[in-house]
Design an enzyme around this catalytic site. Structure first.
Site, mmCIF file in Angstrom:
data_model
loop_
_atom_site.group_PDB
_atom_site.id
_atom_site.type_symbol
_atom_site.label_atom_id
_atom_site.label_comp_id
_atom_site.label_asym_id
_atom_site.label_seq_id
_atom_site.Cartn_x
_atom_site.Cartn_y
_atom_site.Cartn_z
ATOM 1 C CE LYS A 14 -3.238 -6.652 5.475
ATOM 2 N NZ LYS A 14 -1.831 -6.218 5.252
ATOM 3 N NE ARG A 71 3.735 -9.334 -1.283
ATOM 4 C CZ ARG A 71 2.802 -8.838 -0.484
ATOM 5 N NH1 ARG A 71 2.621 -9.348 0.716
ATOM 6 N NH2 ARG A 71 2.057 -7.830 -0.875
ATOM 7 N NE ARG A 120 -4.959 -1.066 2.590
ATOM 8 C CZ ARG A 120 -4.738 -2.276 2.065
ATOM 9 N NH1 ARG A 120 -5.694 -3.149 1.958
ATOM 10 N NH2 ARG A 120 -3.526 -2.596 1.661
ATOM 11 N NE ARG A 167 1.351 -2.146 -1.050
ATOM 12 C CZ ARG A 167 1.857 -3.345 -1.341
ATOM 13 N NH1 ARG A 167 2.892 -3.452 -2.168
ATOM 14 N NH2 ARG A 167 1.339 -4.418 -0.823
ATOM 15 N NE ARG A 179 9.308 -12.381 -9.067
ATOM 16 C CZ ARG A 179 10.005 -12.782 -7.993
ATOM 17 N NH1 ARG A 179 10.053 -12.000 -6.925
ATOM 18 N NH2 ARG A 179 10.674 -13.909 -7.999
HETATM 19 P P1 AMP Z 1 -3.319 -5.279 -0.677
HETATM 20 O O1 AMP Z 1 -3.428 -6.427 -1.616
HETATM 21 O O2 AMP Z 1 -4.232 -5.413 0.511
HETATM 22 O O3 AMP Z 1 -1.887 -5.000 -0.279
HETATM 23 O O4 AMP Z 1 -3.831 -3.983 -1.455
HETATM 24 C C1 AMP Z 1 -3.170 -3.521 -2.616
HETATM 25 C C2 AMP Z 1 -3.624 -2.111 -2.936
HETATM 26 O O5 AMP Z 1 -5.045 -2.126 -3.202
HETATM 27 C C3 AMP Z 1 -3.451 -1.125 -1.803
HETATM 28 O O6 AMP Z 1 -2.130 -0.569 -1.774
HETATM 29 C C4 AMP Z 1 -4.523 -0.089 -2.148
HETATM 30 O O7 AMP Z 1 -4.103 0.725 -3.216
HETATM 31 C C5 AMP Z 1 -5.660 -0.961 -2.649
HETATM 32 N N1 AMP Z 1 -6.560 -1.389 -1.567
HETATM 33 C C6 AMP Z 1 -6.763 -2.663 -1.116
HETATM 34 N N2 AMP Z 1 -7.682 -2.690 -0.137
HETATM 35 C C7 AMP Z 1 -8.068 -1.393 0.041
HETATM 36 C C8 AMP Z 1 -8.984 -0.757 0.919
HETATM 37 N N3 AMP Z 1 -9.687 -1.460 1.850
HETATM 38 N N4 AMP Z 1 -9.127 0.590 0.825
HETATM 39 C C9 AMP Z 1 -8.438 1.300 -0.079
HETATM 40 N N5 AMP Z 1 -7.542 0.778 -0.931
HETATM 41 C C10 AMP Z 1 -7.363 -0.569 -0.882
#
Ligand code: AMP
Length: 223
Positions: free
Chosen positions: A17, A131, A92, A176, A164
């Site tokens: 994404k 990554r 989410r 996740r 990282r």
């Molecule tokens: P990401 O960078 O999108 O993989 O997000 C990293 C972490 O941030 C996730 O595992 C969640 O803990 C938190 N997070 C990011 N976006 C959301 C969201 N829309 N709702 C809830 N938690 C989020």
């Protein structure tokens, strides 16, 4: 198109994404809004919201809708979003999806397209575990799939500092993925019912996914 495009990228962690959102920024001039990035910035700043979010993020869970919506609304209020936005990692939960609809309705807008990047879960742990990103410009790299052309130097900006993510380890990634399937995957049905869902196979080459995605964006923008 008279109103700015609102694109949502759906998909589990590691689906690409962020990578594709950055490419859509380059190709169409839209702005990537990543709630993950916004939350990591809040954690780094030591704000109250960041302090609350930190432990949840480290455990691979979802931060509360209240915190996420507050930081997203704040970001959406900034002037650079007028051409269009790509939501990366948001919504989410169904509560976030409903709140987004409400927020957009207030501005006379709706979701232009929700694009699901379909991938095999099993491959995601390996994709994520290797990554890293440039600390200067955010360009993404991978130990196995995409090293900088010159070791230790970012291809995009020439920076030499890389980072990282703390939550990019196998154990947290599994949590996740669980959160994705329990709370986020149902949004595929939600957007399908609204008639704005598109699905693409995102297991292939980054460049060919970029092209497929670009064609979808051109198609929905022309409507
Ligand atoms: P990401 O960078 O999108 O993989 O997000 C990293 C972490 O941030 C996730 O595992 C969640 O803990 C938190 N997070 C990011 N976006 C959301 C969201 N829309 N709702 C809830 N938690 C989020």
């Amino acid at each position: 198109m008279t109103t700015p495009a609102v694109l949502i990228l759906l998909g589990p962690p590691g689906a690409g994404k962020g990578t594709q959102a950055r490419m859509l920024e380059e190709d169409f001039g839209f702005v990537q809004l990543s709630t993950g990035d916004l939350l990591r910035a809040a954690v780094a700043s030591g704000s109250a919201a960041g302090m609350q979010a930190k432990a949840v993020m480290e455990a691979g869970g979802l931060v509360s809708d209240e915190i996420v919506l507050a930081i997203l609304k704040d970001r959406m209020g900034q002037p650079d979003v007028t051409k269009g936005i790509i939501l990366d990692g948001f919504p989410r939960t169904d509560g976030q999806a409903a709140a987004l609809d409400e927020l957009l309705a207030g501005a006379g807008q709706t979701v232009t397209a929700a694009i699901s990047l379909d991938v095999d879960d099993e491959a995601m742990v390996g994709r994520i575990a290797g990554r890293f990103t440039c600390g200067g410009c955010g360009e993404g790299y991978h130990d196995d799939f995409k090293q900088p052309a010159q070791a230790g130097v970012c291809d995009k900006c020439g920076g030499t500092g890389f980072k990282r993510r703390a939550d990019d380890n196998a154990e947290t990634v599994r949590e996740r993925l669980k959160a994705y399937h329990a709370q986020t995957a149902p949004l595929i049905t939600y957007y399908d019912a609204k008639g704005v869902l598109q699905r693409i196979d995102a297991m292939g080459e980054i460049a060919s996914i970029r092209m497929t995605l670009g064609n979808i964006v051109k198609g929905v923008s022309a409507q």
